[in-house]
Design an enzyme around this catalytic site. Structure first.
Site, short mmCIF file in Angstrom:
data_model
loop_
_atom_site.label_atom_id
_atom_site.label_comp_id
_atom_site.label_asym_id
_atom_site.label_seq_id
_atom_site.Cartn_x
_atom_site.Cartn_y
_atom_site.Cartn_z
N ASP A 104 -12.05 4.26 6.44
CA ASP A 104 -11.86 4.81 5.11
C ASP A 104 -11.09 3.74 4.32
OD1 ASP A 104 -11.49 6.70 2.98
OD2 ASP A 104 -9.45 7.04 3.72
N ASP B 239 -9.08 4.38 0.81
CA ASP B 239 -7.87 4.85 0.12
C ASP B 239 -6.90 5.47 1.11
OD1 ASP B 239 -8.80 4.24 -2.56
OD2 ASP B 239 -10.15 5.94 -2.39
C1 BG6 Z 1 -11.75 8.90 -2.06
C2 BG6 Z 1 -10.35 9.38 -2.41
O1 BG6 Z 1 -11.65 7.78 -1.26
O2 BG6 Z 1 -12.48 8.58 -3.23
C3 BG6 Z 1 -10.41 10.49 -3.44
O3 BG6 Z 1 -9.71 9.81 -1.23
C4 BG6 Z 1 -11.24 10.06 -4.64
O4 BG6 Z 1 -9.10 10.80 -3.83
C5 BG6 Z 1 -12.62 9.64 -4.16
O5 BG6 Z 1 -11.37 11.13 -5.58
C6 BG6 Z 1 -13.54 9.21 -5.30
O6 BG6 Z 1 -13.04 8.02 -5.86
P1 BG6 Z 1 -13.56 7.39 -7.22
O7 BG6 Z 1 -12.88 6.03 -7.23
O8 BG6 Z 1 -15.04 7.27 -7.12
O9 BG6 Z 1 -13.13 8.28 -8.32
MG MG Z 2 -8.35 8.13 2.43
#
Ligand code: BG6
Ligand code: MG
Length: 219
Positions: free
Chosen positions: A10, A12
Site C-alpha cells: 500500500d 499512503d
Molecule cells: C487511499 C487512501 O490510499 O487512497 C485514502 O488511504 C484515499 O485515504 C484514497 O481517499 C484515494 O486517494 P486519491 O488520491 O485518489 O484521492
Molecule cells: Mg494506507
C-alpha cells in the site's frame, strides 16, 4: 509450488505518511460543508476511494441527499486540491523509516515489488519520493472499480507482476486494506495499531524486514 515471489505495498501510511495529509484535506473539506470529522472517523476512510470517502463523510453529517453528482465531483476535486497543496514539498526525506532499505533488500533477493494503492495521486507521490524505479508494477487506481476492502487492487497488482496471489505478501496500514489482502489470498502484514486479521502486525515501518516477510509467508 508455494514460493514467495512478490511483495505488494500500500502507499499512503506505508511508504510515506500521506495518510495524514488525506485526513487534513478531508477535515478541511468537511468543515466547509459543516461536517466535523476526527481521527477515529478518519480510520474508516483509509484505503477507501475518493468518492466513496466523500459519501461516508456526507452520511456522517446526514447530508447524503444534499448534493447532486456534479456538486459531489466538485467537492471531491476541492479535497484533492487541498491534498495536492499539502504534498507540494514532498521529497525523499518523507519516505517512512526502513522502507528504502526494505525495497532494496526485496529487489536484491530477486523478488518483485508492486504498488496497490487506490489513490489516483499514487504515481505523483512515488515520483516525488524518488521511488518510481523501485517498483516493478503500479496497479492503476483509475481502472479499479471496487476500492478496498475488495481484493481487486491487490489482484490487479499480482496479475501485473505475473505472480499468483498466493505467492505474494501484502503490506497495509488500513483495516480495509488488510481485508483486501486476505480476500486476495495473500499473507498480510499490518503496520500500526488496532488492525485485526493480519498474519503479522508491526508498530511502525522501521520494524519491516525481508526476513520477517519471508517468515510470514511460511505461516
Ligand atoms: C487511499 C487512501 O490510499 O487512497 C485514502 O488511504 C484515499 O485515504 C484514497 O481517499 C484515494 O486517494 P486519491 O488520491 O485518489 O484521492
Ligand atoms: Mg494506507
Amino acid at each position: 509450488m508455494k514460493q514467495l515471489e512478490a511483495v505488494i505495498f500500500d502507499l499512503d501510511g506505508v511508504i510515506t505518511d500521506s495518510a495524514h495529509f488525506h485526513y487534513l484535506a478531508w477535515k478541511q473539506l468537511a468543515a466547509d460543508i459543516d461536517i466535523e470529522i476526527d481521527e477515529a472517523f478518519n480510520e474508516t476512510l483509509k484505503g477507501i476511494s475518493r468518492m466513496d470517502s466523500l459519501d461516508l463523510i456526507l452520511a456522517k453529517g446526514g447530508r447524503e441527499k444534499d448534493f447532486t453528482l456534479e456538486q459531489k465531483e466538485e467537492l471531491a476535486a476541492k479535497k484533492n486540491a487541498h491534498y495536492v497543496e499539502l504534498l507540494k514539498d514532498l521529497s525523499a526525506a518523507d519516505i517512512l523509516p526502513g522502507i528504502k532499505p526494505l525495497l532494496a533488500a526485496i529487489r536484491a533477493a530477486n523478488l518483485k515489488i508492486a504498488l496497490a494503492s487506490v489513490s489516483k495521486n499514487a504515481p505523483m507521490v512515488l515520483a516525488a519520493l524518488g521511488l518510481t524505479d523501485s517498483f516493478d508494477y503500479l496497479a492503476d487506481a483509475a481502472k479499479i472499480t471496487h476500492s478496498k476492502p475488495d481484493p481487486e487492487i491487490f489482484l490487479v497488482a499480482a496479475a501485473g507482476l505475473g505472480v499468483e496471489p498466493a505467492n505474494a505478501v501484502g503490506i497495509e496500514d488500513a483495516q480495509a486494506g488488510v481485508e483486501a489482502i486476505k480476500s486476495a489470498g495473500m499473507k498480510a502484514i499490518g503496520v500500526g495499531t488496532g488492525l485485526v486479521g493480519t498474519d503479522e502486525l508491526v508498530s511502525d515501518t522501521s520494524k519491516l524486514t525481508l526476513a520477517m516477510i519471508q517468515k510470514v509467508f511460511q505461516i
